[in-house]
Structures are given as C-alpha cells and as structure tokens.
Design an enzyme around this catalytic site. Sequence first.
Site, short mmCIF file in Angstrom:
data_model
loop_
_atom_site.label_atom_id
_atom_site.label_comp_id
_atom_site.label_asym_id
_atom_site.label_seq_id
_atom_site.Cartn_x
_atom_site.Cartn_y
_atom_site.Cartn_z
N GLY A 86 0.83 -1.20 0.00
CA GLY A 86 0.00 0.00 0.00
C GLY A 86 0.87 1.25 0.00
O GLY A 86 0.38 2.37 -0.03
N GLY A 141 4.75 5.44 -2.52
CA GLY A 141 6.04 5.68 -3.19
C GLY A 141 6.46 4.47 -4.01
O GLY A 141 6.86 4.58 -5.17
N ASP A 188 10.01 -7.66 -1.00
CA ASP A 188 10.39 -7.60 0.41
C ASP A 188 11.82 -7.13 0.44
O ASP A 188 12.65 -7.58 -0.36
CB ASP A 188 10.24 -8.98 1.07
CG ASP A 188 10.17 -8.85 2.58
OD1 ASP A 188 9.49 -7.94 3.09
OD2 ASP A 188 10.81 -9.66 3.28
N PHE A 194 14.31 7.33 3.34
CA PHE A 194 13.59 6.83 4.51
C PHE A 194 14.43 5.72 5.13
O PHE A 194 15.53 5.42 4.67
CB PHE A 194 12.20 6.30 4.10
CG PHE A 194 12.26 5.02 3.29
CD1 PHE A 194 12.58 5.06 1.95
CD2 PHE A 194 12.04 3.78 3.88
CE1 PHE A 194 12.67 3.88 1.20
CE2 PHE A 194 12.12 2.61 3.15
CZ PHE A 194 12.43 2.67 1.80
N GLY A 195 13.88 5.11 6.18
CA GLY A 195 14.53 3.95 6.79
C GLY A 195 15.96 4.24 7.22
O GLY A 195 16.24 5.25 7.87
N LYS A 229 19.09 7.85 -6.30
CA LYS A 229 18.83 6.64 -5.50
C LYS A 229 17.94 5.68 -6.30
O LYS A 229 18.14 4.47 -6.28
CB LYS A 229 18.14 7.01 -4.17
CG LYS A 229 17.89 5.77 -3.32
CD LYS A 229 17.11 6.00 -2.05
CE LYS A 229 16.73 4.64 -1.44
NZ LYS A 229 15.74 4.72 -0.37
N HIS A 234 18.68 -1.13 -4.50
CA HIS A 234 18.34 -2.56 -4.52
C HIS A 234 16.99 -2.78 -5.22
O HIS A 234 16.82 -3.70 -5.98
CB HIS A 234 18.33 -3.08 -3.08
CG HIS A 234 17.55 -2.23 -2.12
ND1 HIS A 234 17.67 -0.86 -2.06
CD2 HIS A 234 16.61 -2.54 -1.19
CE1 HIS A 234 16.86 -0.38 -1.14
NE2 HIS A 234 16.21 -1.38 -0.60
P1 IMP Z 1 9.75 -3.17 3.27
O1 IMP Z 1 10.26 -4.02 2.19
O2 IMP Z 1 9.04 -1.95 2.79
O3 IMP Z 1 8.97 -3.95 4.30
O4 IMP Z 1 11.02 -2.57 4.03
C1 IMP Z 1 11.53 -3.11 5.20
C2 IMP Z 1 12.44 -2.15 5.93
O5 IMP Z 1 13.73 -2.20 5.33
C3 IMP Z 1 12.02 -0.68 5.87
O6 IMP Z 1 11.13 -0.37 6.90
C4 IMP Z 1 13.36 0.00 6.07
O7 IMP Z 1 13.69 0.03 7.44
C5 IMP Z 1 14.32 -0.94 5.36
N1 IMP Z 1 14.52 -0.49 3.95
C6 IMP Z 1 14.11 -1.12 2.82
N2 IMP Z 1 14.47 -0.41 1.73
C7 IMP Z 1 15.12 0.69 2.20
C8 IMP Z 1 15.71 1.82 1.55
O8 IMP Z 1 15.70 1.99 0.32
N3 IMP Z 1 16.27 2.74 2.37
C9 IMP Z 1 16.28 2.62 3.73
N4 IMP Z 1 15.74 1.61 4.37
C10 IMP Z 1 15.15 0.63 3.62
#
Ligand code: IMP
Length: 204
Positions: A8, A11, A68, A153-154, A176, A181
């Site tokens: 959901g 971005g 994921d 983010f993250g 970016k 990845h």
């Molecule tokens: P999800 O795949 O959206 O569940 O991402 C899992 C977690 O991995 C996120 O909440 C971030 O903490 C970290 N993460 C995944 N991709 C990135 C990124 O591009 N930058 C920073 N953190 C990331």
Amino acid sequence: MKVVFASGNTGKVREVSQMLAPLHWQVVPQSQLFDEAAAETGLTFVENALIKARFACAKTGLPAIADDSGLEVAALGGAPGIHSARFAGADATDSSNIDRLLAALQAVPPDQRQASFYCAMVFLRHAEDPTPVIALGRWNGEILQARRGEHGFGYDPIFYVPSEGCTAAELPPERKYQLSHRAQALRSLVTQIQDLQQQGLLRH
Ligand code: IMP
C-alpha cells in the site's frame, strides 16, 4: 493486463508502475482491492515476497507482484535482515531503528561496517503458480557512526555509498532510484518478464 502490487506504500507503487511501463500493464495497489495483510512468516526476503504475492493472487484472482526488502549488516551476521522494519521493537520508527543499529555497531571499527540493502521482487501468474519470476537486487555500502542527509527513509541517513561519496539520504532521489536494490530488482524483473513474453510463455 491488470496486476496487483502487494503493497500500500504509495512511493513504491509509483516506482513499480514507472518501471513496468514498457510492459503496458495496469498496476493496481492491493490497498484498492482488499484490507488484510499476509502473515510474513518466511525466514528469507524471497519467501516473504512469495507469501505476499500469493496472498494477493488468492484474494483477487489476478496476477501479482510483491517485494520484500531490508538491510543486512555483515558484522551482525546479516541482521537486521527480514526484521529491518521492526529492529527496535513492535513500535519501531525509522529513527529508533537507526539508534538501535548504531548502538549494536558501537564497537565495530570503520573498516568492518560493510552492509547492503537487499530486495526480492516476485511475479506470480496465480496463487498456485509453480514457476514464479524472482528478481533480486543488492546495493552495497557501509554503516556510518552518525546520520547524514535528509532524503529517503529507513536506514538511508547512515547508509554510506562509497561509489557516490555520500549517504543514501544525501543522494538526490532520482539518483537513489537508479542505484537502489529495488531499482536493480525491478529492472531484472522486467527483463525476465519480457523474455517470457518473447518466448510466448506469458500470454498477455
Ligand atoms: P519493506 O520491504 O518496505 O517492508 O522494508 C523493510 C524495511 O527495510 C524498511 O522499513 C526499512 O527500514 C528498510 N529499507 C528497505 N528499503 C530501504 C531503503 O531503500 N532505504 C532505507 N531503508 C530501507
């Protein structure tokens, strides 16, 4: 063809729609179709992406794409890994996750702080599809001792990208988007799907 994207996150939905443009597919976020979330019980990124895609197929009867992703840190044996989003606990925020990681790496010297962001992106034709398309992306970097940068983010503010000389949070978002990845995995997914289409194995 209509495809559900099992996320959901607006971005991500935008990124995926842009990258899949060459396929002329209509990408619909699962949040527009149903509310439940799949239980991510896998032990690897690939397993969790498959679980999410299979759940979206079963819920909608449509093909699905799911991803994921997370951060793996060599000095921590691959942690936080699939637990990246909740590294600091059930109520974790990006900031508390970063604080926990910096604390865990406090005694680790600069030359031993290698890490990578990893992404598994999968496509399933239907819930029982025995031959999922699986695409992987890995983005190498190093974990700094303090935050730098405001974008992203993250873990972006502490993820230093040697080839760019800055953190992921200091990179312009367009840059970016080329390197990450997720971008790598999406490019590979599109190439694999186009190959299948050319071989007549994906009739859409
Ligand atoms: P999800 O795949 O959206 O569940 O991402 C899992 C977690 O991995 C996120 O909440 C971030 O903490 C970290 N993460 C995944 N991709 C990135 C990124 O591009 N930058 C920073 N953190 C990331």
